[in-house]
Motif scaffolding. Structure first.
Motif, mmCIF file in Angstrom:
data_model
loop_
_atom_site.group_PDB
_atom_site.id
_atom_site.type_symbol
_atom_site.label_atom_id
_atom_site.label_comp_id
_atom_site.label_asym_id
_atom_site.label_seq_id
_atom_site.Cartn_x
_atom_site.Cartn_y
_atom_site.Cartn_z
ATOM 1 N N TRP A 153 21.658 69.592 20.205
ATOM 2 C CA TRP A 153 21.094 68.265 20.452
ATOM 3 C C TRP A 153 22.137 67.163 20.254
ATOM 4 C CZ3 TRP A 153 17.190 68.241 23.364
ATOM 5 C CH2 TRP A 153 16.256 69.253 23.314
ATOM 6 N N ILE A 154 23.027 67.361 19.324
ATOM 7 C CA ILE A 154 24.115 66.394 19.125
ATOM 8 C C ILE A 154 25.033 66.393 20.355
ATOM 9 C CG2 ILE A 154 26.175 65.871 17.752
ATOM 10 C CD1 ILE A 154 24.633 66.842 15.305
ATOM 11 N N PHE A 155 25.325 67.593 20.850
ATOM 12 C CA PHE A 155 26.153 67.703 22.050
ATOM 13 C C PHE A 155 25.469 67.028 23.240
ATOM 14 C CE2 PHE A 155 27.175 70.024 25.969
ATOM 15 C CZ PHE A 155 28.520 69.725 26.065
ATOM 16 N N ILE A 156 24.171 67.262 23.409
ATOM 17 C CA ILE A 156 23.408 66.654 24.508
ATOM 18 C C ILE A 156 23.407 65.132 24.357
ATOM 19 C CG2 ILE A 156 21.105 66.414 25.530
ATOM 20 C CD1 ILE A 156 22.492 68.986 26.318
ATOM 21 N N ALA A 157 23.171 64.632 23.159
ATOM 22 C CA ALA A 157 23.163 63.183 22.919
ATOM 23 C C ALA A 157 24.530 62.585 23.224
ATOM 24 C CB ALA A 157 22.760 62.887 21.480
ATOM 25 N N LEU A 158 25.582 63.259 22.798
ATOM 26 C CA LEU A 158 26.939 62.792 23.058
ATOM 27 C C LEU A 158 27.233 62.800 24.560
ATOM 28 C CD1 LEU A 158 29.502 61.813 21.674
ATOM 29 C CD2 LEU A 158 30.260 64.182 21.569
ATOM 30 N N LEU A 159 26.789 63.828 25.243
ATOM 31 C CA LEU A 159 26.966 63.926 26.687
ATOM 32 C C LEU A 159 26.229 62.793 27.399
ATOM 33 C CD1 LEU A 159 28.199 65.607 28.974
ATOM 34 C CD2 LEU A 159 26.074 66.924 29.016
ATOM 35 N N VAL A 160 25.005 62.500 26.966
ATOM 36 C CA VAL A 160 24.231 61.412 27.565
ATOM 37 C C VAL A 160 24.939 60.075 27.351
ATOM 38 C CG1 VAL A 160 22.073 60.098 27.347
ATOM 39 C CG2 VAL A 160 22.002 62.592 27.485
ATOM 40 N N VAL A 161 25.465 59.854 26.152
ATOM 41 C CA VAL A 161 26.188 58.608 25.856
ATOM 42 C C VAL A 161 27.415 58.483 26.765
ATOM 43 C CG1 VAL A 161 27.574 57.419 24.106
ATOM 44 C CG2 VAL A 161 25.343 58.353 23.508
ATOM 45 N N VAL A 162 28.166 59.557 26.918
ATOM 46 C CA VAL A 162 29.361 59.523 27.779
ATOM 47 C C VAL A 162 28.967 59.256 29.229
ATOM 48 C CG1 VAL A 162 31.245 60.945 28.709
ATOM 49 C CG2 VAL A 162 30.786 60.936 26.261
ATOM 50 N N VAL A 163 27.922 59.921 29.714
ATOM 51 C CA VAL A 163 27.470 59.717 31.089
ATOM 52 C C VAL A 163 27.022 58.267 31.288
ATOM 53 C CG1 VAL A 163 25.661 60.312 32.756
ATOM 54 C CG2 VAL A 163 26.911 62.118 31.573
ATOM 55 N N LEU A 164 26.261 57.717 30.341
ATOM 56 C CA LEU A 164 25.827 56.326 30.447
ATOM 57 C C LEU A 164 27.021 55.365 30.414
ATOM 58 C CD1 LEU A 164 22.612 56.309 28.237
ATOM 59 C CD2 LEU A 164 22.762 56.196 30.743
ATOM 60 N N TRP A 165 28.013 55.679 29.606
ATOM 61 C CA TRP A 165 29.221 54.855 29.538
ATOM 62 C C TRP A 165 29.960 54.871 30.879
ATOM 63 C CZ3 TRP A 165 34.434 56.579 29.537
ATOM 64 C CH2 TRP A 165 35.366 55.599 29.272
ATOM 65 N N VAL A 166 30.100 56.056 31.482
ATOM 66 C CA VAL A 166 30.773 56.182 32.780
ATOM 67 C C VAL A 166 29.986 55.428 33.851
ATOM 68 C CG1 VAL A 166 31.389 57.812 34.624
ATOM 69 C CG2 VAL A 166 31.971 58.331 32.249
ATOM 70 N N VAL A 167 28.683 55.590 33.859
ATOM 71 C CA VAL A 167 27.841 54.887 34.837
ATOM 72 C C VAL A 167 27.973 53.381 34.651
ATOM 73 C CG1 VAL A 167 25.445 54.436 35.503
ATOM 74 C CG2 VAL A 167 26.218 56.782 35.178
#
Length: 184
Positions: free
Chosen positions: A4-18
Motif C-alpha cells: 500500500w505504501i508502494f501504491i500510494a507512492l506510485l499514485v503521488v508520482v503519477v499525479l506529480w507527472v500529470v
C-alpha cells in the motif's frame, strides 16, 4: 502494508507527472494564444495601411519610393507564415517603412492637417501600441514556458513529451533600440 505504501507512492508520482505535464501544456497554449493576439493586431495594421497610403498619395506625388516601400513591406509581412523569427523580421521592416512614411509626411502641412490622415495616423499609432503590448505578453509567455522546459524537475517531463523552447520576438536592427531624437 509495504504494498500500500508502494501504491500510494506510485499514485503521488503519477499525479506529480500529470500536474507538471498539464503546466507545460498550459504554458505552451499560452504562448500560442499570445502569438495569435499579435496576429490579430498585425492584421489590423495591415488593413489600415492601404487606407493610409491612399490618403497620402493624394498629397505626395513626389514621394513615390516611400509609398512603394510601405506597400511592398506590407505585402511581404502578409505573405510570410511560419516561424516567429521570419515574421518578426518582416514586421520590423514594415515598422521601419511606416516610420519613414510619417517622417516624409511631416514635410506636407496640408497633409498633416487632413482629418482622414490624422485619424488613420491615430489608428495606426494605437495599433502599434497594441502590437507592442501583445509582443510583450508573448515574450512573457515564452519566458514561462522556456523556464518550465529548462528547470528541474519539469525539464524531465518536458524532454519525455517533446516540449521545445519557443523563440522570443526580438528587434532585428540596432537602430530600433536607439532612443528617437525629437526636435522642435
Amino acid at each position: 502494508m509495504a504494498f500500500w505504501i508502494f501504491i500510494a507512492l506510485l499514485v503521488v508520482v503519477v499525479l506529480w507527472v500529470v500536474g507538471l505535464y498539464n503546466r507545460l501544456v498550459r504554458a505552451r497554449n499560452e504562448v500560442r494564444n499570445a502569438w495569435s493576439q499579435i496576429d490579430v493586431q498585425l492584421k489590423r495594421r495591415w488593413d489600415l495601411i492601404p487606407n493610409l497610403v491612399e490618403t497620402v498619395k493624394g498629397y505626395m506625388h513626389h514621394e513615390r519610393e516611400t509609398l512603394e516601400a510601405v506597400t511592398k513591406a506590407r505585402q511581404q509581412a502578409i505573405s510570410i507564415s511560419g516561424d516567429v523569427a521570419a515574421r518578426a523580421q518582416a514586421e520590423n521592416v514594415l515598422s521601419q517603412t511606416l516610420r519613414s512614411l510619417f517622417a516624409v509626411a511631416e514635410n506636407y502641412p496640408e497633409l498633416k492637417a487632413n482629418q482622414n490622415f490624422l485619424a488613420l495616423q491615430e489608428e495606426l499609432t494605437s495599433t502599434e501600441n497594441k502590437i507592442a503590448f501583445a509582443r510583450q505578453y508573448y515574450n512573457d509567455s515564452v519566458l514561462r514556458l522556456n523556464n518550465l522546459i529548462q528547470m528541474f524537475p519539469s525539464n524531465i517531463i518536458a524532454n519525455q513529451f517533446g516540449f521545445k523552447p519557443e523563440v522570443y520576438f526580438e528587434l532585428e536592427t540596432p537602430q530600433e533600440r536607439q532612443r528617437p531624437e525629437v526636435r522642435f
